[in-house]
Scaffold this active site. Sequence first.
Site, PDB file in Angstrom:
ATOM      1  N   GLY A  31       0.811  -1.213   0.000  1.00  0.00           N
ATOM      2  CA  GLY A  31       0.000   0.000   0.000  1.00  0.00           C
ATOM      3  C   GLY A  31       0.840   1.256   0.000  1.00  0.00           C
ATOM      4  O   GLY A  31       2.028   1.239  -0.336  1.00  0.00           O
ATOM      5  N   GLY A  36       6.041   4.877  -8.254  1.00  0.00           N
ATOM      6  CA  GLY A  36       6.864   3.686  -8.429  1.00  0.00           C
ATOM      7  C   GLY A  36       6.007   2.435  -8.543  1.00  0.00           C
ATOM      8  O   GLY A  36       6.217   1.600  -9.430  1.00  0.00           O
ATOM      9  N   HIS A  37       5.022   2.303  -7.639  1.00  0.00           N
ATOM     10  CA  HIS A  37       4.095   1.177  -7.734  1.00  0.00           C
ATOM     11  C   HIS A  37       3.320   1.205  -9.050  1.00  0.00           C
ATOM     12  O   HIS A  37       3.133   0.169  -9.703  1.00  0.00           O
ATOM     13  CB  HIS A  37       3.082   1.218  -6.575  1.00  0.00           C
ATOM     14  N   VAL A 176      12.006   4.364  -9.939  1.00  0.00           N
ATOM     15  CA  VAL A 176      11.348   5.617 -10.309  1.00  0.00           C
ATOM     16  C   VAL A 176      11.759   6.672  -9.290  1.00  0.00           C
ATOM     17  O   VAL A 176      11.733   6.424  -8.078  1.00  0.00           O
ATOM     18  CB  VAL A 176       9.819   5.454 -10.332  1.00  0.00           C
TER      19      VAL A 176
END
Length: 293
Positions: A31, A36-37, A176
């Site tokens: 979460g 980036g995720h 990222v």
Amino acid sequence: MQIHTTIAAMQKASAATRRSGQTLGFVPTMGAIHQGHLSLVRAARAQCDVVAASIFVNPLQFAPTEDLDRYPRPFEQDVALLRSEGVEHLFAPTPQEMYPAGATTFVEVAGLSERLDGASRPGHFRGVATVVSKLFHIVQPTAAFFGQKDAAQLAVLRALVRDQNFPIRIIGCPIVREPDGLAMSSRNRFLSPSERAAALTLSRALHDVAVLPNATPDRLRTFLIEAIRQAPSLRLDYAEIVDPETLLPAQDLNRPTLVAIAAWSGATRLIDNAILAPVTNVAAEEPELCHHV
């Protein structure tokens, strides 16, 4: 996007995807979703027919003194971000669903789990390997996508998949970064303005070490250590020059080499790294430091 909170529901959805002949890309997260995720979600979307993500703050990978209770959990915001990227399935179990009372089974990748982050966080990678094994059994994806920022984790999970014969491709995706170079992390939100400014030392040191003349592993490591020491508010955890697969110290720079660093800025532990190309193939231009996706 369908949200599944039970193992049975996620298994049912995954089975339906497989029966339809579609490939399933999986992005496990804890979460606090950031770009980036989302870059991992986009990579999964580009390579697979259906994308599933998970949100689970895994208690097994936190030591008693670490920030489990403090770890950010903006669930509704995370759902909105994943939905905006077209994720079809989100697995969001409770700790009780993942680890029912009486569960005593753990998964450990010996050797690798004691290196880099595993050396300073004993038991961390046992927790990672255990939860990822469970997630792989539940979701049964075609491919799973992880960020290169967690380079030691990536090595551990590649070994896990190889050793346990999971029919899953592990895809590592570039780091990222924020516009100023700071590697994106869910923990960046804990940094004060002065701590964040100090944290930029990590990415700057990695940039500078990559173009250091007459480089050797020892010289690179010494350079990183001195760079961190010169930032008064940083506290070094480790600075290592290693093989990206074994995480053992590199003997030379004649093959791709992982330059990995971890440090505390205030109360927040941050990690960053870069892969150096073999010195025999290095061109005159600056090396890639994964500033883009």
